[in-house]
Design an enzyme around this catalytic site. Structure first.
Site: not given
Lengths: 222, 222
Positions: B90, B152, B181
């Site tokens: 991430d 995300k 996400k």
């Protein structure tokens, strides 16, 4: 005035800072004759171009602001920053390792970065707002063992910044073995002077208007 | 319930998280069969060790939480994390470049990290709390075009986390080209379910257990 402005790290670390703001930061640093600017590592090469003909130093941060990146990542980030033109490196201590009492890994984290950058000054940020008095002392001792050149109080991204209580604890622990930088919420020269009087060598400041105003006021007084 | 747990990245990113806390996180992830644990890169190898012989993946954050480190540093951090056992990365988008409309460098930053993890999952954190709607659309497009598998919403360290509004925008851009996400402030079953109904395929949360057991703050009042 000169002697105070040369103690100031003019700092812009917020993640949304634009190239324009970095350019302004560099110009203001030149105008006010600060010691250095402190920026994130993605802007080091831009700042290098802008400050090439000045004596303003470029300081950048590594493993910032959590200190929780792998040692290998910190080492690489530091090396790359030096390659891009950084004159000083500030890394955040691994707080998780420190809280786990895994002091060997805390030390290795610091000394690996110092070995990688060799003669470039290394400042280690303790993030004192997260630490107890005993943890501050322990962290400062590890910084000495890791050959840190400066101990810095805060990242500016945590619960709180420098306190005189903390800088005094650090000073008492390190004596003259490392220098101290106070950072986080120091907005005027009066406050800065209090820190300098207590044995702090460098001050991080983020706000130019108050700085210049107070600087002028101070220089008139002086 | 069972498949809800597969949406969860069980997350602990606090700077002061100890190794014991990481071990506990991994135990919980195994017990509740979460998709992954999400940790800082200094804990990738510890998490990997703890999760041997389990289905739970190790997800590591990179350039976290500011996204403002040099591209080369993000690449080095990613490579080391993968070496240490991370299967998902991430990374935080470079918000400064985005705000400077320096889209080429935003693109390169993501593309270079994706090259390190061609077969693994790369999630790009947009940190939507700092972006307006147009910037969210632009950032989503850039991330997807440069190879992000997921976009995300948030780091959890910004001024706020996921919102329904933001997720709808991201989903409309992502369509089937990338997954979404949602993260930051998702603490109960109802909220998680709401995002999943919007098409979110992963939830980043430190409240995974509360979410899958349905013991949320709203239920506790009954």
């Amino acid at each position: 005035m000169n002697s105070i402005s040369k103690r100031i790290d003019y700092t812009l670390l917020k993640p949304t800072s634009t190239e324009r703001e970095i350019i302004d930061l560099c110009h203001e640093a030149i105008l006010n004759d600060f010691h250095s600017i402190c920026i994130n590592s993605s802007y080091v090469s831009l700042a290098k171009q802008l400050l090439e003909r000045s004596d303003i130093k470029i300081c950048t941060v590594v493993g910032f602001p959590l200190g929780a990146t792998s040692t290998e990542a910190k080492v690489f980030e530091a090396k790359k920053a030096v390659e891009d033109g950084a004159d000083e490196i500030e890394m955040v201590i691994n707080l998780g390792f420190l809280k786990s009492k895994n002091y060997v890994s805390v030390l290795k984290d610091i000394s690996d970065v110092k070995i990688a950058i060799n003669k470039i000054p290394l400042k280690v940020i303790l993030e004192i707002s997260e630490l107890s008095k005993n943890e501050i002392i322990k962290a400062a001792e590890i910084c000495i063992d890791g050959r840190a050149d400066y101990i810095k109080t805060s990242s500016g991204f945590s619960k709180g910044g420098a306190t005189l209580t903390a800088t005094k604890i650090i000073k008492k622990t390190v004596k003259d073995r490392t220098k101290i930088q106070a950072s986080g919420a120091i907005e005027d020269i009066e406050t800065a002077l209090k820190y300098l009087d207590s044995g702090v060598h460098r001050i991080s400041m983020t706000s130019i208007p108050k700085t210049t105003k107070s600087l002028r006021k101070y220089s008139k007084k002086a | 319930m069972e498949n809800l747990s597969q949406y969860i990245d069980h997350t602990l990113l606090s700077a002061t998280a100890t190794s014991d806390a990481i071990k506990q996180l991994c135990e919980e992830a195994k017990t509740y069969q979460f998709h992954a644990v999400c940790v800082n890169s200094c804990y990738a190898s510890l998490a990997n060790e703890q999760l041997k012989n389990s289905q739970v993946k190790v997800c590591c954050v990179v350039g976290f939480p500011l996204g403002a480190m040099s591209t080369e540093a993000k690449v080095a951090e990613t490579k080391q994390a993968i070496l240490d056992g991370a299967e998902e990365i991430d990374m935080v988008i470079n918000l400064g470049y985005l705000k400077s409309k320096n889209f080429d460098d935003v693109w390169t930053d993501i593309e270079e990290v994706k090259k390190c993890i061609p077969n693994g999952t790369l999630k790009v954190i947009l940190e939507t709390c700092y972006l307006d709607d147009i910037e969210i659309i632009k950032a989503s497009e850039l991330a997807i075009q440069s190879g992000a598998d997921y976009i995300k919403t948030s780091t959890g360290f910004g001024t706020s986390g996921a919102t329904i509004h933001v997720v709808k925008i991201m989903k409309s851009v992502a369509q089937d080209y990338a997954k979404v996400k949602a993260s930051g402030g998702i603490k109960d079953y109802e909220t998680a379910k709401e995002y999943i109904n919007l098409g979110v395929e992963r939830i980043g949360t430190s409240s995974g257990i509360a979410i899958v057991t349905g013991i949320s703050s709203s239920n506790k009042t009954y």
